[in-house]
Design a protein around this motif. Structure first.
Motif, PDB file in Angstrom:
ATOM      1  N   GLU A  34       0.847  -1.191   0.000  1.00  0.00           N
ATOM      2  CA  GLU A  34       0.000   0.000   0.000  1.00  0.00           C
ATOM      3  C   GLU A  34       0.881   1.238   0.000  1.00  0.00           C
ATOM      4  O   GLU A  34       2.076   1.136   0.271  1.00  0.00           O
ATOM      5  CB  GLU A  34      -0.894  -0.005   1.249  1.00  0.00           C
ATOM      6  N   PRO A  35       0.311   2.418  -0.275  1.00  0.00           N
ATOM      7  CA  PRO A  35       1.133   3.639  -0.314  1.00  0.00           C
ATOM      8  C   PRO A  35       1.910   3.929   0.972  1.00  0.00           C
ATOM      9  O   PRO A  35       2.988   4.517   0.913  1.00  0.00           O
ATOM     10  CB  PRO A  35       0.111   4.742  -0.595  1.00  0.00           C
ATOM     11  N   ARG A  36       1.415   3.493   2.124  1.00  0.00           N
ATOM     12  CA  ARG A  36       2.103   3.764   3.384  1.00  0.00           C
ATOM     13  C   ARG A  36       2.407   2.506   4.197  1.00  0.00           C
ATOM     14  O   ARG A  36       2.809   2.598   5.355  1.00  0.00           O
ATOM     15  CB  ARG A  36       1.284   4.728   4.251  1.00  0.00           C
ATOM     16  N   ARG A  37       2.220   1.347   3.593  1.00  0.00           N
ATOM     17  CA  ARG A  37       2.453   0.081   4.318  1.00  0.00           C
ATOM     18  C   ARG A  37       2.849  -1.004   3.340  1.00  0.00           C
ATOM     19  O   ARG A  37       2.192  -1.199   2.321  1.00  0.00           O
ATOM     20  CB  ARG A  37       1.171  -0.313   5.039  1.00  0.00           C
ATOM     21  N   ALA A  38       3.944  -1.721   3.657  1.00  0.00           N
ATOM     22  CA  ALA A  38       4.409  -2.804   2.786  1.00  0.00           C
ATOM     23  C   ALA A  38       5.092  -3.862   3.636  1.00  0.00           C
ATOM     24  O   ALA A  38       5.746  -3.548   4.630  1.00  0.00           O
ATOM     25  CB  ALA A  38       5.379  -2.272   1.735  1.00  0.00           C
ATOM     26  N   GLY A  39       4.923  -5.109   3.228  1.00  0.00           N
ATOM     27  CA  GLY A  39       5.600  -6.182   3.942  1.00  0.00           C
ATOM     28  C   GLY A  39       4.942  -7.520   3.697  1.00  0.00           C
ATOM     29  O   GLY A  39       4.179  -7.682   2.744  1.00  0.00           O
ATOM     30  N   TRP A  40       5.235  -8.470   4.568  1.00  0.00           N
ATOM     31  CA  TRP A  40       4.778  -9.836   4.386  1.00  0.00           C
ATOM     32  C   TRP A  40       4.909 -10.625   5.687  1.00  0.00           C
ATOM     33  O   TRP A  40       5.533 -10.166   6.638  1.00  0.00           O
ATOM     34  CB  TRP A  40       5.585 -10.519   3.290  1.00  0.00           C
ATOM     35  N   ALA A  41       4.334 -11.816   5.652  1.00  0.00           N
ATOM     36  CA  ALA A  41       4.492 -12.756   6.767  1.00  0.00           C
ATOM     37  C   ALA A  41       4.769 -14.131   6.202  1.00  0.00           C
ATOM     38  O   ALA A  41       4.274 -14.483   5.137  1.00  0.00           O
ATOM     39  CB  ALA A  41       3.234 -12.796   7.623  1.00  0.00           C
ATOM     40  N   TYR A  42       5.582 -14.892   6.942  1.00  0.00           N
ATOM     41  CA  TYR A  42       5.755 -16.282   6.566  1.00  0.00           C
ATOM     42  C   TYR A  42       5.406 -17.192   7.720  1.00  0.00           C
ATOM     43  O   TYR A  42       5.453 -16.805   8.879  1.00  0.00           O
ATOM     44  CB  TYR A  42       7.111 -16.609   5.982  1.00  0.00           C
ATOM     45  N   GLY A  43       4.993 -18.397   7.343  1.00  0.00           N
ATOM     46  CA  GLY A  43       4.634 -19.411   8.311  1.00  0.00           C
ATOM     47  C   GLY A  43       5.603 -20.571   8.234  1.00  0.00           C
ATOM     48  O   GLY A  43       6.197 -20.835   7.183  1.00  0.00           O
TER      49      GLY A  43
END
Length: 172
Positions: free
Chosen positions: A93-102
């Motif tokens: 998003e314009p002000r949020r970026a990232g990810w998660a892994y399991g």
């Protein structure tokens, strides 16, 4: 996403702030990275392309150059500990970026961890690492609270490394 071959049932749980399944330990580490759009852009890129992890000296073997759902990642620590994971969600998003892994079978822990960069209304850029986990291997179980301490120290180091990677980015 269904649990599939993940080693825990609550796949995607880190999307929900503060979520922690029974029997797991919650961790949240937030680090100020800098300020401005360029710092945010640089931090997001470093997180989403594994650059931050590689700059920490951990081995990264990923099935893609960028984090995306279903990408498999094996993190190797000190050339000895192999931690297989799969990306469960991403945000861009314009002000949020990232990810998660399991975690997948063979990982010394069981659970999920997210790495999210956000830029607040005042322009401050933060890295937030959130996780819920519990020991899965005999050596993680034997480590007890020390294992959780190492996870917390790793998350704090991620923030320091990302801040250093972004220090070259001009502020805007």
């Amino acid at each position: 996403m269904s649990p599939g071959d993940f080693t825990y049932a609550d796949v995607g749980g880190t999307r929900e702030p503060g979520f922690c399944p029974p029997g797991f330990h919650r961790m949240d580490v937030r680090t100020r990275i800098g300020e401005g759009h360029e710092v945010f852009r640089r931090a997001a890129e470093a997180v989403c392309t594994w650059e931050m992890h590689r700059a920490m000296g951990v081995g990264i073997d990923a099935s893609a150059d960028r984090a995306a759902p279903e990408v498999t990642v094996t993190v190797t620590l000190a050339g000895l500990v192999r931690a297989p994971c799969r990306i469960v969600w991403t945000v861009d998003e314009p002000r949020r970026a990232g990810w998660a892994y399991g975690t997948l079978p063979g990982h010394p822990e069981c659970g999920e961890e997210s790495f999210v960069v956000n830029r607040t209304g005042d322009g401050t850029v933060w890295l937030t690492i959130s996780a819920f986990s519990r020991a899965a291997s005999w050596y993680a179980k034997a480590g007890g609270p020390a294992t959780r301490g190492l996870q917390h120290a790793y998350a704090k180091r991620c923030g320091k490394v990302l801040r250093a990677l972004c220090a070259r980015a001009p502020e805007s």
